[in-house]
Design a protein around this motif. Structure first.
Motif, PDB file in Angstrom:
ATOM      1  N   ALA A   1       0.827  -1.206   0.000  1.00 51.74           N
ATOM      2  CA  ALA A   1       0.000   0.000   0.000  1.00 51.74           C
ATOM      3  C   ALA A   1       0.865   1.261   0.000  1.00 51.74           C
ATOM      4  N   ALA A   2       1.984   1.219   0.727  1.00 48.94           N
ATOM      5  CA  ALA A   2       2.875   2.375   0.771  1.00 48.94           C
ATOM      6  C   ALA A   2       3.450   2.687  -0.604  1.00 48.94           C
ATOM      7  N   GLN A   3       3.584   1.649  -1.454  1.00 45.76           N
ATOM      8  CA  GLN A   3       4.073   1.832  -2.813  1.00 45.76           C
ATOM      9  C   GLN A   3       2.965   2.226  -3.786  1.00 45.76           C
ATOM     10  N   GLY A   4       1.726   2.236  -3.291  1.00 48.68           N
ATOM     11  CA  GLY A   4       0.606   2.552  -4.170  1.00 48.68           C
ATOM     12  C   GLY A   4       0.180   1.396  -5.054  1.00 48.68           C
ATOM     13  N   TRP A   5       0.591   0.198  -4.706  1.00 48.24           N
ATOM     14  CA  TRP A   5       0.306  -0.974  -5.543  1.00 48.24           C
ATOM     15  C   TRP A   5      -1.061  -1.589  -5.264  1.00 48.24           C
ATOM     16  N   ILE A   6      -1.603  -1.362  -4.072  1.00 51.45           N
ATOM     17  CA  ILE A   6      -2.928  -1.866  -3.731  1.00 51.45           C
ATOM     18  C   ILE A   6      -3.670  -0.800  -2.940  1.00 51.45           C
ATOM     19  N   GLU A   7      -4.990  -0.929  -2.862  1.00 56.97           N
ATOM     20  CA  GLU A   7      -5.799  -0.044  -2.031  1.00 56.97           C
ATOM     21  C   GLU A   7      -5.784  -0.583  -0.606  1.00 56.97           C
ATOM     22  N   ARG A   8      -5.195   0.183   0.265  1.00 61.70           N
ATOM     23  CA  ARG A   8      -4.887  -0.320   1.599  1.00 61.70           C
ATOM     24  C   ARG A   8      -6.118  -0.790   2.370  1.00 61.70           C
ATOM     25  N   GLU A   9      -7.122   0.063   2.546  1.00 61.24           N
ATOM     26  CA  GLU A   9      -8.263  -0.307   3.379  1.00 61.24           C
ATOM     27  C   GLU A   9      -9.036  -1.465   2.776  1.00 61.24           C
ATOM     28  N   ARG A  10      -9.212  -1.467   1.468  1.00 57.89           N
ATOM     29  CA  ARG A  10      -9.910  -2.582   0.834  1.00 57.89           C
ATOM     30  C   ARG A  10      -9.141  -3.886   1.023  1.00 57.89           C
ATOM     31  N   ALA A  11      -7.812  -3.825   0.899  1.00 56.19           N
ATOM     32  CA  ALA A  11      -7.004  -5.033   1.060  1.00 56.19           C
ATOM     33  C   ALA A  11      -7.072  -5.554   2.494  1.00 56.19           C
ATOM     34  N   ILE A  12      -7.031  -4.639   3.466  1.00 51.43           N
ATOM     35  CA  ILE A  12      -7.140  -5.047   4.864  1.00 51.43           C
ATOM     36  C   ILE A  12      -8.464  -5.772   5.106  1.00 51.43           C
ATOM     37  N   LEU A  13      -9.552  -5.146   4.703  1.00 54.39           N
ATOM     38  CA  LEU A  13     -10.868  -5.734   4.955  1.00 54.39           C
ATOM     39  C   LEU A  13     -11.043  -7.041   4.201  1.00 54.39           C
ATOM     40  N   GLU A  14     -10.568  -7.096   2.962  1.00 54.07           N
ATOM     41  CA  GLU A  14     -10.707  -8.331   2.186  1.00 54.07           C
ATOM     42  C   GLU A  14      -9.921  -9.472   2.819  1.00 54.07           C
ATOM     43  N   SER A  15      -8.730  -9.167   3.325  1.00 56.76           N
ATOM     44  CA  SER A  15      -7.935 -10.220   3.966  1.00 56.76           C
ATOM     45  C   SER A  15      -8.656 -10.760   5.194  1.00 56.76           C
ATOM     46  N   LEU A  16      -9.290  -9.887   5.959  1.00 56.11           N
ATOM     47  CA  LEU A  16      -9.993 -10.327   7.162  1.00 56.11           C
ATOM     48  C   LEU A  16     -11.284 -11.055   6.834  1.00 56.11           C
ATOM     49  N   VAL A  17     -12.005 -10.589   5.823  1.00 60.57           N
ATOM     50  CA  VAL A  17     -13.218 -11.295   5.403  1.00 60.57           C
ATOM     51  C   VAL A  17     -12.872 -12.711   4.953  1.00 60.57           C
ATOM     52  N   GLY A  18     -11.747 -12.867   4.252  1.00 65.03           N
ATOM     53  CA  GLY A  18     -11.341 -14.204   3.825  1.00 65.03           C
ATOM     54  C   GLY A  18     -11.089 -15.130   5.003  1.00 65.03           C
ATOM     55  N   ILE A  19     -10.472 -14.604   6.049  1.00 66.62           N
ATOM     56  CA  ILE A  19     -10.209 -15.404   7.250  1.00 66.62           C
ATOM     57  C   ILE A  19     -11.518 -15.761   7.939  1.00 66.62           C
ATOM     58  N   LYS A  20     -12.402 -14.776   8.049  1.00 66.57           N
ATOM     59  CA  LYS A  20     -13.715 -15.041   8.664  1.00 66.57           C
ATOM     60  C   LYS A  20     -14.513 -16.042   7.819  1.00 66.57           C
ATOM     61  N   ARG A  21     -14.493 -15.874   6.503  1.00 62.30           N
ATOM     62  CA  ARG A  21     -15.238 -16.765   5.611  1.00 62.30           C
ATOM     63  C   ARG A  21     -14.740 -18.204   5.724  1.00 62.30           C
ATOM     64  N   ALA A  22     -13.450 -18.374   5.971  1.00 62.46           N
ATOM     65  CA  ALA A  22     -12.892 -19.727   6.106  1.00 62.46           C
ATOM     66  C   ALA A  22     -13.315 -20.401   7.402  1.00 62.46           C
ATOM     67  N   GLY A  23     -13.841 -19.610   8.364  1.00 58.11           N
ATOM     68  CA  GLY A  23     -14.386 -20.243   9.563  1.00 58.11           C
ATOM     69  C   GLY A  23     -13.918 -19.708  10.891  1.00 58.11           C
ATOM     70  N   ALA A  24     -13.105 -18.647  10.900  1.00 55.55           N
ATOM     71  CA  ALA A  24     -12.626 -18.124  12.176  1.00 55.55           C
ATOM     72  C   ALA A  24     -13.752 -17.462  12.962  1.00 55.55           C
ATOM     73  N   ASP A  25     -13.839 -17.795  14.233  1.00 56.56           N
ATOM     74  CA  ASP A  25     -14.782 -17.126  15.126  1.00 56.56           C
ATOM     75  C   ASP A  25     -14.175 -15.863  15.724  1.00 56.56           C
ATOM     76  N   MET A  26     -12.858 -15.820  15.790  1.00 57.35           N
ATOM     77  CA  MET A  26     -12.150 -14.625  16.268  1.00 57.35           C
ATOM     78  C   MET A  26     -10.838 -14.520  15.507  1.00 57.35           C
ATOM     79  N   ILE A  27     -10.374 -13.284  15.312  1.00 60.03           N
ATOM     80  CA  ILE A  27      -9.169 -13.046  14.524  1.00 60.03           C
ATOM     81  C   ILE A  27      -8.236 -12.144  15.313  1.00 60.03           C
TER      82      ILE A  27
END
Length: 324
Positions: free
Chosen positions: A285-311
């Motif tokens: 994100a610091a290099q401008g290669w990805i959208e930081r907030e979207r990437a953060i949320l997407e990474s966490l949604v993926g973990i939750k979607r896989a079955g995590a009850d807490m992260i």
């Protein structure tokens, strides 16, 4: 075409529609913030490989814990960074050791507003950097280490820790600690078992955070990254020994393992989004290669979607603000 056909895009037509029909949602109460308290600091300082993450003083740790409670997080996970270390990790069981003082400080500050989790492991306190006691030949002594974990766990329980994170990956650690806690009257102190913890390359920035002295690796006690079925065996052993919550670590590179564990488990399942996962997104994100907030949320949604009850995630407090 005359025959009507279903259009999935109907449920994507607006933010309100997408939100209403979302299958996976993040909640602040499911997020746990890992925090570091370092002995000898006069003010908090940023960890270079983890932008935005701090080594805290005792005072700044208290303030950060209060802010985490105000943000509505579910918990914090505390790690200590001592000024001196030795072969047996004496600072881990010293009542005046930095982690034990930090636990007491945070419990005093937030009470039961957060679940105060503690790291029961020796790696931050040993001069060799291993998670256990080391024999003359350099190997880690599993059973001798269990006795040290028991001592450490009892101190954490006595200073008020709510949930003890057994992260060392020694065989039998959950059973040894559970038996000792119960015998000492700490029957309400919960155990978070790092049940499937892999020997991962993604821990590098964490080792900066705790100023690790490790040379070599931890492959004789942490899991082989290519092993999926083995995770089921590790989880089953920890459940049998009395774990209250089981965890997969790292999270993102092991979503298949996380999904397996979640599908099979009757216990709550945690996942740790580790320092390397955090650092990669921040760096890109610091290099401008990805959208930081979207990437953060997407990474966490993926973990939750896989079955995590807490992260466990270093973005926990920031994300709680996003979710508001």
């Amino acid at each position: 075409m005359t025959t009507p056909y279903y259009r999935p895009r109907r449920l994507r037509t607006s933010p309100a529609m997408r939100s209403l029909t979302a299958e996976t949602r993040l909640h602040a109460r499911e997020l746990v913030l890992p925090m570091f308290v370092r002995e000898g600091l006069s003010e908090a300082r940023e960890i270079p490989s983890m932008p935005g993450v701090l080594q805290h003083t005792r005072d700044s740790l208290r303030r950060a814990a209060a802010a985490a409670a105000e943000a509505g997080l579910g918990g914090v996970m505390l790690f200590g960074v001592p000024a001196t270390r030795d072969a047996v990790g004496s600072g881990a069981t010293d009542p005046d050791g930095i982690l034990n003082l930090g636990i007491a400080d945070v419990v005093s500050e937030v009470g039961d507003a957060l679940v105060v989790m503690t790291d029961v492991c020796l790696d931050e306190f040993t001069d060799h950097g291993h998670c256990g006691l080391v024999r003359a030949d350099g190997s880690v002594d599993n059973d001798a280490t269990l006795a040290r974990y028991v001592e450490m766990a009892l101190v954490h329980a006595e200073v008020g820790g709510h949930m003890l994170g057994l992260s060392g990956m020694m065989d039998g650690q959950v059973g040894a600690v559970r038996e000792a806690l119960d015998a000492a009257g700490h029957t309400d102190t919960a155990i978070l078992a790092y049940a499937a913890k892999y020997a991962s390359a993604f821990y590098g920035p964490f080792r900066d955070a705790v100023e690790s002295t490790l040379t070599g690796d931890r492959k004789t006690y942490q899991m082989e990254p290519g092993n999926r079925r083995e995770a089921a065996r590790e989880v089953a052993l920890d459940v049998e020994e009395g774990a209250d919550v089981i965890m997969v670590k790292p999270a993102g590179p092991y979503l298949d393992v996380l999904a397996d564990v979640a599908a099979a488990s009757d216990l709550p399942v945690a996942a740790y989004q580790v320092s390397g996962e955090y650092a990669m997104i921040e760096a890109a994100a610091a290099q401008g290669w990805i959208e930081r907030e979207r990437a953060i949320l997407e990474s966490l949604v993926g973990i939750k979607r896989a079955g995590a009850d807490m992260i466990l995630t270093y973005w926990a407090q920031e994300v709680a603000g996003m979710l508001r």
